[in-house]
Motif scaffolding. Structure first.
Motif, PDB file in Angstrom:
ATOM      1  N   GLN A 299      56.469  41.611  34.745  1.00 12.76           N
ATOM      2  CA  GLN A 299      57.124  40.892  35.834  1.00 12.76           C
ATOM      3  C   GLN A 299      56.450  41.221  37.165  1.00 12.76           C
ATOM      4  O   GLN A 299      56.215  40.336  37.991  1.00 12.76           O
ATOM      5  CB  GLN A 299      58.614  41.250  35.888  1.00 12.76           C
ATOM      6  CG  GLN A 299      59.393  40.664  34.742  1.00 12.76           C
ATOM      7  CD  GLN A 299      60.814  41.189  34.667  1.00 12.76           C
ATOM      8  OE1 GLN A 299      61.074  42.364  34.909  1.00 12.76           O
ATOM      9  NE2 GLN A 299      61.739  40.319  34.315  1.00 12.76           N
ATOM     10  N   PHE A 300      56.165  42.482  37.375  1.00  4.83           N
ATOM     11  CA  PHE A 300      55.479  42.920  38.596  1.00  4.83           C
ATOM     12  C   PHE A 300      54.131  42.217  38.699  1.00  4.83           C
ATOM     13  O   PHE A 300      53.774  41.675  39.753  1.00  4.83           O
ATOM     14  CB  PHE A 300      55.298  44.442  38.554  1.00  4.83           C
ATOM     15  CG  PHE A 300      54.760  45.044  39.803  1.00  4.83           C
ATOM     16  CD1 PHE A 300      53.423  44.926  40.150  1.00  4.83           C
ATOM     17  CD2 PHE A 300      55.588  45.771  40.646  1.00  4.83           C
ATOM     18  CE1 PHE A 300      52.915  45.497  41.305  1.00  4.83           C
ATOM     19  CE2 PHE A 300      55.090  46.347  41.807  1.00  4.83           C
ATOM     20  CZ  PHE A 300      53.755  46.207  42.128  1.00  4.83           C
ATOM     21  N   LEU A 301      53.365  42.226  37.606  1.00  5.78           N
ATOM     22  CA  LEU A 301      52.047  41.604  37.610  1.00  5.78           C
ATOM     23  C   LEU A 301      52.138  40.105  37.886  1.00  5.78           C
ATOM     24  O   LEU A 301      51.385  39.574  38.703  1.00  5.78           O
ATOM     25  CB  LEU A 301      51.335  41.850  36.284  1.00  5.78           C
ATOM     26  CG  LEU A 301      49.951  41.210  36.150  1.00  5.78           C
ATOM     27  CD1 LEU A 301      48.978  41.804  37.178  1.00  5.78           C
ATOM     28  CD2 LEU A 301      49.425  41.390  34.734  1.00  5.78           C
ATOM     29  N   GLY A 302      53.049  39.427  37.221  1.00 11.45           N
ATOM     30  CA  GLY A 302      53.209  37.985  37.425  1.00 11.45           C
ATOM     31  C   GLY A 302      53.547  37.644  38.858  1.00 11.45           C
ATOM     32  O   GLY A 302      52.958  36.728  39.454  1.00 11.45           O
ATOM     33  N   LEU A 303      54.473  38.387  39.422  1.00 10.77           N
ATOM     34  CA  LEU A 303      54.850  38.155  40.810  1.00 10.77           C
ATOM     35  C   LEU A 303      53.710  38.539  41.751  1.00 10.77           C
ATOM     36  O   LEU A 303      53.442  37.845  42.730  1.00 10.77           O
ATOM     37  CB  LEU A 303      56.120  38.934  41.160  1.00 10.77           C
ATOM     38  CG  LEU A 303      56.643  38.725  42.574  1.00 10.77           C
ATOM     39  CD1 LEU A 303      57.005  37.265  42.820  1.00 10.77           C
ATOM     40  CD2 LEU A 303      57.841  39.634  42.831  1.00 10.77           C
ATOM     41  N   GLY A 304      53.036  39.632  41.436  1.00  5.67           N
ATOM     42  CA  GLY A 304      51.903  40.059  42.267  1.00  5.67           C
ATOM     43  C   GLY A 304      50.801  39.021  42.306  1.00  5.67           C
ATOM     44  O   GLY A 304      50.250  38.713  43.362  1.00  5.67           O
ATOM     45  N   ILE A 305      50.479  38.458  41.148  1.00  2.00           N
ATOM     46  CA  ILE A 305      49.448  37.423  41.097  1.00  2.00           C
ATOM     47  C   ILE A 305      49.900  36.182  41.867  1.00  2.00           C
ATOM     48  O   ILE A 305      49.141  35.615  42.656  1.00  2.00           O
ATOM     49  CB  ILE A 305      49.078  37.091  39.641  1.00  2.00           C
ATOM     50  CG1 ILE A 305      48.274  38.249  39.039  1.00  2.00           C
ATOM     51  CG2 ILE A 305      48.303  35.776  39.547  1.00  2.00           C
ATOM     52  CD1 ILE A 305      47.971  38.107  37.554  1.00  2.00           C
ATOM     53  N   ALA A 306      51.138  35.773  41.648  1.00  2.00           N
ATOM     54  CA  ALA A 306      51.651  34.593  42.354  1.00  2.00           C
ATOM     55  C   ALA A 306      51.655  34.796  43.867  1.00  2.00           C
ATOM     56  O   ALA A 306      51.391  33.867  44.626  1.00  2.00           O
ATOM     57  CB  ALA A 306      53.061  34.266  41.869  1.00  2.00           C
ATOM     58  N   THR A 307      51.913  36.017  44.299  1.00  3.91           N
ATOM     59  CA  THR A 307      52.030  36.303  45.723  1.00  3.91           C
ATOM     60  C   THR A 307      50.691  36.552  46.386  1.00  3.91           C
ATOM     61  O   THR A 307      50.416  36.030  47.471  1.00  3.91           O
ATOM     62  CB  THR A 307      52.944  37.531  45.934  1.00  3.91           C
ATOM     63  OG1 THR A 307      54.210  37.275  45.332  1.00  3.91           O
ATOM     64  CG2 THR A 307      53.138  37.837  47.408  1.00  3.91           C
ATOM     65  N   TYR A 308      49.849  37.374  45.771  1.00  2.70           N
ATOM     66  CA  TYR A 308      48.643  37.861  46.443  1.00  2.70           C
ATOM     67  C   TYR A 308      47.326  37.287  45.921  1.00  2.70           C
ATOM     68  O   TYR A 308      46.318  37.360  46.620  1.00  2.70           O
ATOM     69  CB  TYR A 308      48.583  39.391  46.370  1.00  2.70           C
ATOM     70  CG  TYR A 308      49.751  40.059  47.054  1.00  2.70           C
ATOM     71  CD1 TYR A 308      49.858  40.041  48.439  1.00  2.70           C
ATOM     72  CD2 TYR A 308      50.737  40.689  46.320  1.00  2.70           C
ATOM     73  CE1 TYR A 308      50.932  40.648  49.074  1.00  2.70           C
ATOM     74  CE2 TYR A 308      51.814  41.301  46.946  1.00  2.70           C
ATOM     75  CZ  TYR A 308      51.906  41.271  48.323  1.00  2.70           C
ATOM     76  OH  TYR A 308      52.965  41.873  48.951  1.00  2.70           O
TER      77      TYR A 308
ATOM     78  N   ALA B 176      53.376  46.743  47.331  1.00  2.00           N
ATOM     79  CA  ALA B 176      52.444  45.699  47.780  1.00  2.00           C
ATOM     80  C   ALA B 176      51.006  46.151  47.555  1.00  2.00           C
ATOM     81  O   ALA B 176      50.159  45.362  47.119  1.00  2.00           O
ATOM     82  CB  ALA B 176      52.686  45.380  49.254  1.00  2.00           C
ATOM     83  N   TRP B 177      50.729  47.411  47.817  1.00  4.46           N
ATOM     84  CA  TRP B 177      49.377  47.949  47.626  1.00  4.46           C
ATOM     85  C   TRP B 177      48.973  47.879  46.156  1.00  4.46           C
ATOM     86  O   TRP B 177      47.850  47.494  45.834  1.00  4.46           O
ATOM     87  CB  TRP B 177      49.320  49.388  48.158  1.00  4.46           C
ATOM     88  CG  TRP B 177      47.996  50.046  47.977  1.00  4.46           C
ATOM     89  CD1 TRP B 177      46.825  49.774  48.639  1.00  4.46           C
ATOM     90  CD2 TRP B 177      47.696  51.104  47.059  1.00  4.46           C
ATOM     91  NE1 TRP B 177      45.830  50.613  48.192  1.00  4.46           N
ATOM     92  CE2 TRP B 177      46.331  51.431  47.221  1.00  4.46           C
ATOM     93  CE3 TRP B 177      48.446  51.815  46.130  1.00  4.46           C
ATOM     94  CZ2 TRP B 177      45.714  52.428  46.487  1.00  4.46           C
ATOM     95  CZ3 TRP B 177      47.828  52.802  45.396  1.00  4.46           C
ATOM     96  CH2 TRP B 177      46.465  53.108  45.584  1.00  4.46           C
ATOM     97  N   ILE B 178      49.894  48.227  45.256  1.00  3.26           N
ATOM     98  CA  ILE B 178      49.604  48.167  43.822  1.00  3.26           C
ATOM     99  C   ILE B 178      49.307  46.719  43.409  1.00  3.26           C
ATOM    100  O   ILE B 178      48.367  46.461  42.659  1.00  3.26           O
ATOM    101  CB  ILE B 178      50.763  48.750  42.986  1.00  3.26           C
ATOM    102  CG1 ILE B 178      50.894  50.250  43.241  1.00  3.26           C
ATOM    103  CG2 ILE B 178      50.578  48.462  41.493  1.00  3.26           C
ATOM    104  CD1 ILE B 178      49.636  51.048  42.953  1.00  3.26           C
ATOM    105  N   ALA B 179      50.103  45.780  43.882  1.00  2.00           N
ATOM    106  CA  ALA B 179      49.870  44.372  43.542  1.00  2.00           C
ATOM    107  C   ALA B 179      48.514  43.896  44.062  1.00  2.00           C
ATOM    108  O   ALA B 179      47.765  43.212  43.349  1.00  2.00           O
ATOM    109  CB  ALA B 179      50.996  43.504  44.098  1.00  2.00           C
TER     110      ALA B 179
END
Length: 112
Positions: A87-96, A47-50
């Motif tokens: 995938q991590f980046l896409g989800l991170g942007i969508a989430t945070y 979560a911190w990385i995102a």
């Protein structure tokens, strides 16, 4: 791997993240969705990385999706692929930071 395929996978990841039911603990939901992509690790760290990736995009440290995906990939387990970073980046942007969705869209537009 071609950027278009990666960016498409990223937008798919973002859509999955946006479609997830709302829960009180966003970080847990984020971690659970990462697990569906085969990305594991400490929930708080991921979560911190995102959140840090979002901050870097907002502050102009990373000016492209590629730069941000590279940053994310450097933080993840070395066994993971570039696709995992996207995938991590896409989800991170969508989430945070859904306000940064335009960065992902720009990557797709550049390939068309």
């Amino acid at each position: 791997m071609k950027l278009l395929g990666i960016a498409t996978a990223t937008l798919t990841a973002a859509a999955i993240g946006l479609a997830a039911p709302a829960h009180a603990d966003v970080d847990t939901d984020f971690a659970n969705t990462l697990h569906t992509f085969g990305i594991y690790g400490q929930r708080d760290y991921n979560a911190w990385i995102a959140k840090l990736a979002c901050k870097r995009l907002r502050n102009g440290v990373d000016t492209t999706a590629q730069a941000s995906a590279t940053f994310v990939g450097n933080q993840l387990d070395r066994k993971l692929s570039d696709q995992h970073a996207w995938q991590f980046l896409g989800l991170g942007i969508a989430t945070y930071c859904p306000d940064q969705q335009h960065v992902l869209q720009s990557a797709v537009d550049q390939q068309n």
